[in-house]
Design an enzyme around this catalytic site. Sequence first.
Site, PDB file in Angstrom:
ATOM      1  N   HIS A 123      13.285   5.811  -1.204  1.00 54.69           N
ATOM      2  CA  HIS A 123      13.541   4.685  -0.308  1.00 54.69           C
ATOM      3  C   HIS A 123      13.119   3.417  -1.048  1.00 54.69           C
ATOM      4  O   HIS A 123      12.186   3.459  -1.861  1.00 54.69           O
ATOM      5  CB  HIS A 123      12.686   4.887   0.951  1.00 54.69           C
ATOM      6  CG  HIS A 123      12.931   3.907   2.050  1.00 54.69           C
ATOM      7  ND1 HIS A 123      12.383   2.643   2.045  1.00 54.69           N
ATOM      8  CD2 HIS A 123      13.622   4.012   3.199  1.00 54.69           C
ATOM      9  CE1 HIS A 123      12.739   2.012   3.155  1.00 54.69           C
ATOM     10  NE2 HIS A 123      13.502   2.823   3.871  1.00 54.69           N
ATOM     11  N   GLN A 203       9.006  10.517   5.986  1.00 54.22           N
ATOM     12  CA  GLN A 203       9.917  11.476   6.621  1.00 54.22           C
ATOM     13  C   GLN A 203       9.315  12.882   6.701  1.00 54.22           C
ATOM     14  O   GLN A 203      10.016  13.834   7.062  1.00 54.22           O
ATOM     15  CB  GLN A 203      11.247  11.538   5.853  1.00 54.22           C
ATOM     16  CG  GLN A 203      12.006  10.232   5.811  1.00 54.22           C
ATOM     17  CD  GLN A 203      12.511   9.796   7.185  1.00 54.22           C
ATOM     18  OE1 GLN A 203      12.606  10.581   8.131  1.00 54.22           O
ATOM     19  NE2 GLN A 203      12.850   8.521   7.312  1.00 54.22           N
ATOM     20  N   CYS A 366      18.555   2.172   2.738  1.00 56.56           N
ATOM     21  CA  CYS A 366      17.520   1.635   1.851  1.00 56.56           C
ATOM     22  C   CYS A 366      17.310   2.546   0.646  1.00 56.56           C
ATOM     23  O   CYS A 366      16.160   2.776   0.222  1.00 56.56           O
ATOM     24  CB  CYS A 366      16.186   1.424   2.590  1.00 56.56           C
ATOM     25  SG  CYS A 366      16.327   0.355   3.998  1.00 56.56           S
TER      26      CYS A 366
HETATM   27  N1  PMP Z   1       9.963   5.828   2.946  1.00 53.92           N
HETATM   28  C1  PMP Z   1      10.901   6.556   3.536  1.00 53.92           C
HETATM   29  C2  PMP Z   1      11.291   7.873   2.940  1.00 53.92           C
HETATM   30  C3  PMP Z   1      11.488   6.096   4.715  1.00 53.92           C
HETATM   31  O1  PMP Z   1      12.425   6.829   5.324  1.00 53.92           O
HETATM   32  C4  PMP Z   1      11.081   4.859   5.262  1.00 53.92           C
HETATM   33  C5  PMP Z   1      11.693   4.304   6.530  1.00 53.92           C
HETATM   34  N2  PMP Z   1      13.079   4.467   6.632  1.00 53.92           N
HETATM   35  C6  PMP Z   1      10.085   4.151   4.601  1.00 53.92           C
HETATM   36  C7  PMP Z   1       9.554   4.663   3.443  1.00 53.92           C
HETATM   37  C8  PMP Z   1       9.595   2.820   5.089  1.00 53.92           C
HETATM   38  O2  PMP Z   1       9.004   2.942   6.332  1.00 53.92           O
HETATM   39  P1  PMP Z   1       8.691   1.623   7.204  1.00 53.92           P
HETATM   40  O3  PMP Z   1       9.976   0.861   7.284  1.00 53.92           O
HETATM   41  O4  PMP Z   1       8.268   2.169   8.525  1.00 53.92           O
HETATM   42  O5  PMP Z   1       7.624   0.869   6.501  1.00 53.92           O
END
Ligand code: PMP
Length: 412
Positions: A123, A203, A366
């Site tokens: 991500h 996740q 993302c």
């Molecule tokens: N890492 C992963 C694998 C994610 O899926 C996400 C959220 N989609 C994040 C990091 C970031 O999380 P947050 O937006 O809650 O900070």
Amino acid sequence: MAFNINDVLSDFPILSQRVNDERLAYLDNAATAQRPRQVLAALQDFYTHDNANVHRGVHTLAERATEDYEGARVKVQHFINARSSAEVIFTKGCTDALNLVAASYGEANIQAGDEIVISIMEHHSNLIPWQQLARHKHATLKYIGLTAQGQLDMAAARRQITDRTKIVAVTHASNVLGTVNPLKELAVLAHQHKAVIVGDGAQAVGHMPVDVQDLDVDFYAFSGHKMMGPMGIGVLYGKAALLRAMPPYQYGGEMIGDVHRDDSTWADIPFKFEAGTQNVAGAVGLGAAVDYLQGLGMDNIQARERELVTAVLPRLTALPYLTVYGPQDPRQHTGVLAFNLAHLHPHDVATALDMEGVAVRAGHHCAQPLMEELGVTTTARASFAFYNTREDTDQLIRAIKETKEFFNRGTI
Ligand code: PMP
């Protein structure tokens, strides 16, 4: 013993509504999960009875609020099996926690010529902090690729992680492919080369049992809102010795020992990393989410999500016009399933599914370097949680079939 799904569903009133005149099938859990009544009640209770700023007052409400906040920290500690509650730092979320490690540990420990190793399925929040750190330190960012089955290429990991590696940062579970990565094995590899390992648990926590001591990760980050807790609260777990040696991330109230005109000293962990007024209600809500998940049992939750994926994955892959990304074996999967429907744009697919009451996400999730690796720009993504049902899986399959017919009348 497995939980009763009807009891669980009665804890999530949001799921029983209709959208677009259809029953709601909420399959966007990877973006954010729903909160049970118990979490909503904990927030309400906190603000109704105990609200005060923590740590800095001696009056009764301040003491109660502090107990609530520190109690939540201990709940999280036990949930992930950290050695001490001082190793649990409350953050705004997973992104904030990963930025903390990059800014603090990275700033203090990365030098020109060092290497940082991440995976191609990260991500952006476990990618950009390392990319930018590498850039301004003149270090090198290296990527571990994928196997043809959408798993982390461990042979490549063994080649990429060397004595030059200072940080290995890999997601525990992919937010696109649903792949679960062998974090424990990667930790052994990282430690053999005297590197630290950072796990992105966004996740994973809330979907499977997570034991940070067993994984032997040095840092582990996750968000409350993806594990049935509130938004705006997250956790950075770090090994105490590492955290103690790191410089503060932000400066201000609460994180200090003594402040003088020209110099200051810092509080011990975890407070050194919690500058300013914290999201106390968020932490309390997260504590309630931990209680709820533990009440169901993390093994039961994982088994139920696997059962749903086992039911739905072969039905998706059997549709000739659908491309499903990630491992095809449900045992190597979380409840996250990314797919594309022939040449249709995923946003059109998601909009059409919404008309059928099915909430899925579409986009690059993302994870643009991963999209590039897969040879696409975007995908649709259905993501399951323990409160999803067989009806939800049936509704997804039916809606996909109807979408295909609606757009092309059978010609795509
Ligand atoms: N890492 C992963 C694998 C994610 O899926 C996400 C959220 N989609 C994040 C990091 C970031 O999380 P947050 O937006 O809650 O900070």
